[in-house]
Design a protein around this motif. Structure first.
Motif, mmCIF file in Angstrom:
data_model
loop_
_atom_site.group_PDB
_atom_site.id
_atom_site.type_symbol
_atom_site.label_atom_id
_atom_site.label_comp_id
_atom_site.label_asym_id
_atom_site.label_seq_id
_atom_site.Cartn_x
_atom_site.Cartn_y
_atom_site.Cartn_z
ATOM 1 N N VAL A 109 10.061 -7.511 2.922
ATOM 2 C CA VAL A 109 10.330 -4.846 4.099
ATOM 3 C C VAL A 109 12.189 -5.229 2.773
ATOM 4 O O VAL A 109 12.191 -4.172 3.225
ATOM 5 C CB VAL A 109 10.360 -5.720 5.420
ATOM 6 C CG1 VAL A 109 9.003 -6.115 5.640
ATOM 7 C CG2 VAL A 109 11.086 -6.111 5.775
ATOM 8 N N ASP A 110 12.445 -6.287 2.898
ATOM 9 C CA ASP A 110 13.601 -6.179 1.719
ATOM 10 C C ASP A 110 13.407 -5.613 0.414
ATOM 11 O O ASP A 110 14.556 -4.933 -0.187
ATOM 12 C CB ASP A 110 14.649 -6.427 2.439
ATOM 13 C CG ASP A 110 14.661 -6.747 3.292
ATOM 14 O OD1 ASP A 110 15.156 -5.473 4.102
ATOM 15 O OD2 ASP A 110 15.279 -8.327 3.823
ATOM 16 N N SER A 111 11.731 -6.266 -0.226
ATOM 17 C CA SER A 111 12.104 -5.482 -1.732
ATOM 18 C C SER A 111 12.331 -4.414 -1.960
ATOM 19 O O SER A 111 11.383 -3.853 -1.519
ATOM 20 C CB SER A 111 10.404 -6.470 -2.091
ATOM 21 O OG SER A 111 10.347 -5.764 -2.933
ATOM 22 N N PRO A 112 12.653 -3.612 -3.680
ATOM 23 C CA PRO A 112 12.814 -2.460 -3.600
ATOM 24 C C PRO A 112 11.223 -1.998 -4.346
ATOM 25 O O PRO A 112 11.081 -0.879 -4.322
ATOM 26 C CB PRO A 112 13.688 -2.704 -4.948
ATOM 27 C CG PRO A 112 14.149 -3.850 -4.396
ATOM 28 C CD PRO A 112 13.414 -5.395 -4.541
ATOM 29 N N HIS A 113 10.432 -2.995 -4.674
ATOM 30 C CA HIS A 113 9.565 -2.498 -5.095
ATOM 31 C C HIS A 113 8.823 -2.636 -4.181
ATOM 32 O O HIS A 113 7.019 -0.679 -3.711
ATOM 33 C CB HIS A 113 8.527 -3.605 -6.140
ATOM 34 C CG HIS A 113 9.364 -4.057 -7.406
ATOM 35 N ND1 HIS A 113 9.056 -2.914 -8.010
ATOM 36 C CD2 HIS A 113 10.671 -4.837 -7.566
ATOM 37 C CE1 HIS A 113 9.821 -3.128 -9.380
ATOM 38 N NE2 HIS A 113 10.749 -4.558 -8.872
ATOM 39 N N PHE A 114 8.358 -3.347 -2.989
ATOM 40 C CA PHE A 114 7.317 -2.732 -1.425
ATOM 41 C C PHE A 114 8.017 -1.960 -1.088
ATOM 42 O O PHE A 114 7.417 -1.058 -0.600
ATOM 43 C CB PHE A 114 7.442 -3.615 -0.695
ATOM 44 C CG PHE A 114 7.146 -3.766 0.507
ATOM 45 C CD1 PHE A 114 5.442 -4.135 0.921
ATOM 46 C CD2 PHE A 114 7.086 -3.288 1.532
ATOM 47 C CE1 PHE A 114 5.167 -3.806 1.890
ATOM 48 C CE2 PHE A 114 6.904 -3.610 3.053
ATOM 49 C CZ PHE A 114 5.265 -3.828 2.950
ATOM 50 N N LEU A 115 8.984 -0.798 -0.875
ATOM 51 C CA LEU A 115 9.880 0.192 -0.351
ATOM 52 C C LEU A 115 9.128 1.723 -1.205
ATOM 53 O O LEU A 115 8.614 2.574 -0.717
ATOM 54 C CB LEU A 115 11.768 0.077 -0.033
ATOM 55 C CG LEU A 115 12.032 -0.989 0.470
ATOM 56 C CD1 LEU A 115 13.408 -1.152 0.424
ATOM 57 C CD2 LEU A 115 11.290 -0.907 2.016
ATOM 58 N N LYS A 116 9.356 0.954 -2.241
ATOM 59 C CA LYS A 116 9.028 2.020 -3.493
ATOM 60 C C LYS A 116 7.599 2.090 -3.689
ATOM 61 O O LYS A 116 7.192 3.515 -3.055
ATOM 62 C CB LYS A 116 8.913 1.596 -4.855
ATOM 63 C CG LYS A 116 8.805 2.821 -5.650
ATOM 64 C CD LYS A 116 9.205 2.539 -7.064
ATOM 65 C CE LYS A 116 9.395 3.515 -8.087
ATOM 66 N NZ LYS A 116 9.177 3.191 -9.799
ATOM 67 N N LEU A 117 6.358 1.248 -3.140
ATOM 68 C CA LEU A 117 4.969 1.878 -2.734
ATOM 69 C C LEU A 117 4.831 2.103 -1.513
ATOM 70 O O LEU A 117 4.193 3.613 -2.026
ATOM 71 C CB LEU A 117 4.568 -0.086 -2.659
ATOM 72 C CG LEU A 117 3.065 -0.132 -2.388
ATOM 73 C CD1 LEU A 117 2.193 0.228 -3.099
ATOM 74 C CD2 LEU A 117 2.458 -1.838 -2.197
ATOM 75 N N ILE A 118 5.904 1.401 -0.818
ATOM 76 C CA ILE A 118 5.375 2.070 1.224
ATOM 77 C C ILE A 118 5.594 3.657 1.764
ATOM 78 O O ILE A 118 5.311 4.977 1.332
ATOM 79 C CB ILE A 118 5.947 1.869 2.144
ATOM 80 C CG1 ILE A 118 5.652 0.535 2.192
ATOM 81 C CG2 ILE A 118 5.756 2.485 2.810
ATOM 82 C CD1 ILE A 118 4.072 -0.044 2.715
ATOM 83 N N GLY A 119 7.396 4.462 0.323
ATOM 84 C CA GLY A 119 7.654 5.649 0.541
ATOM 85 C C GLY A 119 6.939 6.274 -0.467
ATOM 86 O O GLY A 119 6.553 7.635 -0.168
ATOM 87 N N SER A 120 5.549 6.034 -1.721
ATOM 88 C CA SER A 120 5.044 6.980 -2.455
ATOM 89 C C SER A 120 3.644 7.096 -1.374
ATOM 90 O O SER A 120 3.314 8.136 -1.574
ATOM 91 C CB SER A 120 4.657 6.119 -3.795
ATOM 92 O OG SER A 120 3.761 4.951 -2.890
ATOM 93 N N LEU A 121 3.636 6.127 -0.665
ATOM 94 C CA LEU A 121 2.348 6.036 0.340
ATOM 95 C C LEU A 121 3.038 7.512 1.529
ATOM 96 O O LEU A 121 1.418 7.925 1.226
ATOM 97 C CB LEU A 121 1.656 5.013 0.828
ATOM 98 C CG LEU A 121 1.155 4.026 0.231
ATOM 99 C CD1 LEU A 121 0.615 2.611 0.736
ATOM 100 C CD2 LEU A 121 0.034 4.283 -1.216
ATOM 101 N N ASN A 122 3.682 7.330 1.889
ATOM 102 C CA ASN A 122 3.883 8.191 2.576
ATOM 103 C C ASN A 122 5.897 8.450 3.267
ATOM 104 O O ASN A 122 6.580 7.039 3.468
ATOM 105 C CB ASN A 122 3.462 7.610 3.989
ATOM 106 C CG ASN A 122 3.482 8.830 5.028
ATOM 107 O OD1 ASN A 122 4.803 9.637 5.016
ATOM 108 N ND2 ASN A 122 2.459 9.248 6.187
ATOM 109 N N PRO A 123 6.441 9.369 1.988
ATOM 110 C CA PRO A 123 7.696 9.052 2.268
ATOM 111 C C PRO A 123 8.331 9.794 3.746
ATOM 112 O O PRO A 123 9.654 9.463 3.586
ATOM 113 C CB PRO A 123 8.044 10.458 1.147
ATOM 114 C CG PRO A 123 6.283 10.879 0.196
ATOM 115 C CD PRO A 123 5.105 10.274 1.306
#
Length: 309
Positions: A157-171
């Motif tokens: 949950v601290d991974s920048p790529h994982f955060l980017k994925l979640i943010g693109s799905l629902n900001p």
């Protein structure tokens, strides 16, 4: 009137030197394009030879003038009305084309600005307005299921790529931290354990399976539980324990581990069988557990008989 008309035409002619045509050589723009100049003039730098001579493309007459002031060249070319009219039409056509392109560019820029503004408004809306708590909890639960089911590290949950994925799905989703995830895992485990124990308290007979294995110099011991519903005969299976096993895997330590799990889930007297592989340490550990329980049961029976007598 004629002088005003001539000035208007000169303005139109001068306009051809603007826009894309300004990238052309000096002898290819304005009225000078209707004259032929020597190679030495064409190759000369601006400001070096201001007084120029050119040959009219219609009558081949040599006309003198200045590079920056085309009055003589314009006045002479007007003596050819037909060619001059064609030239003016071409100049007007070029100007209309430039105006059209300029309008299109303005429209495109305006459309792009509109899209950017709308995007900013949407981003501000999604970022500033938080999700309702129930939607936040649903997404958090899905992420927790993914982490646990696929045995992903908590640092996911601290991974920048994982955060980017979640943010693109629902900001609008507020991502939790690694520490929050750890607390969620513990809370979910306790809920699962309470639910399992409430089911097992209604069961009188169960069967266990046990196994141990090593991975990357770390040993683990797992136990699963199986039982039948006494009314519907529906078969149930659950994971009971998966713990790190430190030290040597001797039969006595394995027997103690199995016994501690049985006590933790209050299964004393309910375990009828324990299935393992044919490793000597596990076979002896299971026998030791049942022999110990049989001895304890025998002691209890003996003490009860003594009290009755």
């Amino acid at each position: 009137m004629d002088s005003n008309h001539d000035e208007f035409e000169d303005d139109i002619i001068d306009d051809i030197s603007c826009g894309d045509d300004s990238k052309l050589p000096w002898y290819k723009v304005t009225i000078l394009a209707m004259y032929v100049f020597s190679d030495s003039l064409q190759n000369s730098l601006p400001g070096v030879l201001e007084n120029i001579h050119g040959k009219c493309t219609v009558c081949k007459k040599q006309i003198s003038g200045r590079r920056t002031a085309n009055t003589n060249f314009s006045r002479h070319f007007k003596s050819h009305p037909k060619e001059y009219k064609v030239f003016l039409e071409k100049v007007e056509e070029e100007r209309m084309k430039r105006n059209s392109n300029s309008t299109k560019k303005r429209k495109i820029c305006s459309a792009e600005e509109s899209v950017i503004n709308k995007k900013k408004i949407l981003e501000e809306f999604f970022v500033k307005k938080k999700l309702p708590s129930n939607e936040q909890d649903v997404i958090s639960g899905r992420i927790l299921d993914y982490i646990v089911a696929d045995a992903r590290p908590l640092s996911t949950v601290d991974s920048p790529h994982f955060l980017k994925l979640i943010g693109s799905l629902n900001p609008r989703f507020q991502m939790f931290t690694r520490n929050s995830l750890a607390a969620m895992v513990v809370k979910e485990f306790n809920r699962y354990k309470d639910e399992l124990m409430s089911m097992l308290c209604k069961v009188s007979t169960v069967c266990l399976t046990a196994d141990a294995w090593s991975s990357q110099r770390r040993a683990f011991l797992g136990i699963t539980i199986h039982w039948l519903d006494e009314v519907t005969l529906t078969r149930y299976s659950r994971a009971l324990a998966l713990k790190r096993f430190f030290g040597s895997q001797t039969y006595s330590r394995i027997s103690g581990f199995i016994s501690s799990i049985i006590q933790e889930y209050q299964l004393e007297g309910k375990v009828q069988h324990i299935v393992t592989d044919n490793g000597l340490n596990f076979v002896k550990a299971v026998k030791d557990y049942f022999q110990t329980k049989a001895s304890e049961a025998s002691v209890v029976v003996t003490e009860t008989n003594d009290e009755l007598s």
